[in-house]
Motif scaffolding. Structure first.
Motif, PDB file in Angstrom:
ATOM      1  N   VAL A 212       0.866  -1.173   0.000  1.00 58.53           N
ATOM      2  CA  VAL A 212       0.000   0.000   0.000  1.00 58.53           C
ATOM      3  C   VAL A 212       0.907   1.228   0.000  1.00 58.53           C
ATOM      4  O   VAL A 212       1.565   1.513   1.001  1.00 58.53           O
ATOM      5  CB  VAL A 212      -0.957   0.004   1.207  1.00 58.53           C
ATOM      6  CG1 VAL A 212      -1.806   1.270   1.197  1.00 58.53           C
ATOM      7  CG2 VAL A 212      -1.848  -1.237   1.188  1.00 58.53           C
TER       8      VAL A 212
ATOM      9  N   GLU B 288       1.430   4.973   0.289  1.00 59.76           N
ATOM     10  CA  GLU B 288       0.711   6.049   0.957  1.00 59.76           C
ATOM     11  C   GLU B 288       1.339   7.391   0.594  1.00 59.76           C
ATOM     12  O   GLU B 288       2.555   7.515   0.547  1.00 59.76           O
ATOM     13  CB  GLU B 288       0.764   5.865   2.472  1.00 59.76           C
ATOM     14  CG  GLU B 288       0.191   4.541   2.935  1.00 59.76           C
ATOM     15  CD  GLU B 288       0.407   4.270   4.418  1.00 59.76           C
ATOM     16  OE1 GLU B 288       0.849   5.180   5.161  1.00 59.76           O
ATOM     17  OE2 GLU B 288       0.137   3.133   4.833  1.00 59.76           O
TER      18      GLU B 288
ATOM     19  N   TYR C 284       1.637  11.304   1.755  1.00 66.18           N
ATOM     20  CA  TYR C 284       1.463  12.253   2.851  1.00 66.18           C
ATOM     21  C   TYR C 284       1.880  13.641   2.393  1.00 66.18           C
ATOM     22  O   TYR C 284       2.854  13.796   1.653  1.00 66.18           O
ATOM     23  CB  TYR C 284       2.310  11.861   4.067  1.00 66.18           C
ATOM     24  CG  TYR C 284       1.768  10.649   4.777  1.00 66.18           C
ATOM     25  CD1 TYR C 284       0.843  10.778   5.803  1.00 66.18           C
ATOM     26  CD2 TYR C 284       2.174   9.375   4.408  1.00 66.18           C
ATOM     27  CE1 TYR C 284       0.333   9.662   6.444  1.00 66.18           C
ATOM     28  CE2 TYR C 284       1.667   8.250   5.042  1.00 66.18           C
ATOM     29  CZ  TYR C 284       0.745   8.408   6.060  1.00 66.18           C
ATOM     30  OH  TYR C 284       0.234   7.312   6.690  1.00 66.18           O
TER      31      TYR C 284
ATOM     32  N   LEU D  70      -2.514  12.348   5.493  1.00 65.27           N
ATOM     33  CA  LEU D  70      -2.623  11.307   4.474  1.00 65.27           C
ATOM     34  C   LEU D  70      -3.571  11.817   3.404  1.00 65.27           C
ATOM     35  O   LEU D  70      -4.725  12.143   3.689  1.00 65.27           O
ATOM     36  CB  LEU D  70      -3.158  10.009   5.090  1.00 65.27           C
ATOM     37  CG  LEU D  70      -3.387   8.849   4.129  1.00 65.27           C
ATOM     38  CD1 LEU D  70      -2.079   8.368   3.516  1.00 65.27           C
ATOM     39  CD2 LEU D  70      -4.091   7.702   4.857  1.00 65.27           C
TER      40      LEU D  70
ATOM     41  N   PHE E 166      -3.785   6.822  -1.143  1.00 62.40           N
ATOM     42  CA  PHE E 166      -3.102   5.537  -1.039  1.00 62.40           C
ATOM     43  C   PHE E 166      -3.530   4.659  -2.206  1.00 62.40           C
ATOM     44  O   PHE E 166      -4.619   4.817  -2.748  1.00 62.40           O
ATOM     45  CB  PHE E 166      -3.353   4.850   0.315  1.00 62.40           C
ATOM     46  CG  PHE E 166      -4.801   4.574   0.599  1.00 62.40           C
ATOM     47  CD1 PHE E 166      -5.387   3.375   0.232  1.00 62.40           C
ATOM     48  CD2 PHE E 166      -5.574   5.518   1.240  1.00 62.40           C
ATOM     49  CE1 PHE E 166      -6.725   3.128   0.493  1.00 62.40           C
ATOM     50  CE2 PHE E 166      -6.909   5.280   1.510  1.00 62.40           C
ATOM     51  CZ  PHE E 166      -7.486   4.081   1.140  1.00 62.40           C
TER      52      PHE E 166
ATOM     53  N   ARG F  28      -3.148   0.435  -3.452  1.00 70.34           N
ATOM     54  CA  ARG F  28      -2.686  -0.926  -3.204  1.00 70.34           C
ATOM     55  C   ARG F  28      -2.237  -1.504  -4.549  1.00 70.34           C
ATOM     56  O   ARG F  28      -2.971  -1.430  -5.530  1.00 70.34           O
ATOM     57  CB  ARG F  28      -3.817  -1.762  -2.614  1.00 70.34           C
ATOM     58  CG  ARG F  28      -3.398  -3.160  -2.293  1.00 70.34           C
ATOM     59  CD  ARG F  28      -4.570  -3.970  -1.717  1.00 70.34           C
ATOM     60  NE  ARG F  28      -4.048  -5.050  -0.947  1.00 70.34           N
ATOM     61  CZ  ARG F  28      -3.911  -5.059   0.367  1.00 70.34           C
ATOM     62  NH1 ARG F  28      -4.296  -4.020   1.071  1.00 70.34           N
ATOM     63  NH2 ARG F  28      -3.404  -6.090   0.983  1.00 70.34           N
TER      64      ARG F  28
ATOM     65  N   SER G 140       4.508   3.728   4.763  1.00 68.19           N
ATOM     66  CA  SER G 140       4.030   4.122   6.086  1.00 68.19           C
ATOM     67  C   SER G 140       4.196   5.625   6.213  1.00 68.19           C
ATOM     68  O   SER G 140       4.636   6.283   5.272  1.00 68.19           O
ATOM     69  CB  SER G 140       4.827   3.409   7.185  1.00 68.19           C
ATOM     70  OG  SER G 140       6.176   3.838   7.158  1.00 68.19           O
ATOM     71  N   GLN G 141       3.892   6.155   7.391  1.00 66.18           N
ATOM     72  CA  GLN G 141       4.115   7.578   7.618  1.00 66.18           C
ATOM     73  C   GLN G 141       5.604   7.893   7.511  1.00 66.18           C
ATOM     74  O   GLN G 141       6.440   7.032   7.799  1.00 66.18           O
ATOM     75  CB  GLN G 141       3.638   7.972   9.009  1.00 66.18           C
ATOM     76  CG  GLN G 141       2.148   7.966   9.162  1.00 66.18           C
ATOM     77  CD  GLN G 141       1.731   8.615  10.457  1.00 66.18           C
ATOM     78  OE1 GLN G 141       2.295   9.619  10.872  1.00 66.18           O
ATOM     79  NE2 GLN G 141       0.738   8.029  11.103  1.00 66.18           N
TER      80      GLN G 141
END
Length: 128
Positions: free
Chosen positions: A39, A41, A43, A57, A60, A62, A105-106
């Motif tokens: 996934v 993402e 930001y 966010l 996103f 997938r 991720s973040q």
């Protein structure tokens, strides 16, 4: 298991006028030995202000990636995505330096991902 890496981030523009959209592209690579899903993402980090979050966010995707394969992901950010809510409760696009991060991720030290900076000139109030 699958391991993923990110590279080749590209923005449609490094300089926007308030109210213009932004397109973000990046590559996701499966560096592991097994097919897997990742996934990606996106930001957005705003210029520092009293009302801005640290990051938000904004998208996103997938993607299923085979071992050794690279997939290209694209995100379209409209003016509302680039706005923030002020202390008065208004959606505003503010001038300043912004940062985009695309990863699994973040954004954090050591987190796999890529980032790019862009500028917004001018301000624009958006309708509710």
């Amino acid at each position: 298991y699958s391991t993923f890496g990110y590279g080749n981030i590209k923005l449609s523009s490094a300089h926007l006028e308030a109210g213009q959209p932004l397109t973000v592209e990046a590559d996701v690579r499966n560096t592991g030995k097994v097919a897997g899903d990742e996934v990606a993402e996106l930001y957005l980090r705003y210029p520092p202000s009293a009302s801005a979050p640290i990051r938000a966010l904004k998208g996103f995707k997938r993607v299923h990636i085979l071992p050794g394969e690279t997939k290209h992901v694209e995100f379209a950010l409209d003016p509302r995505d680039l706005s923030q809510v002020t202390e008065k409760g208004e959606h505003m696009i503010l001038s300043g330096s912004y940062t985009i991060f695309v990863g699994g991720s973040q954004p954090a030290e050591g987190a796999p991902g890529v980032e790019a900076k862009f500028q917004i000139a001018g301000e624009k109030k958006l309708p509710r």
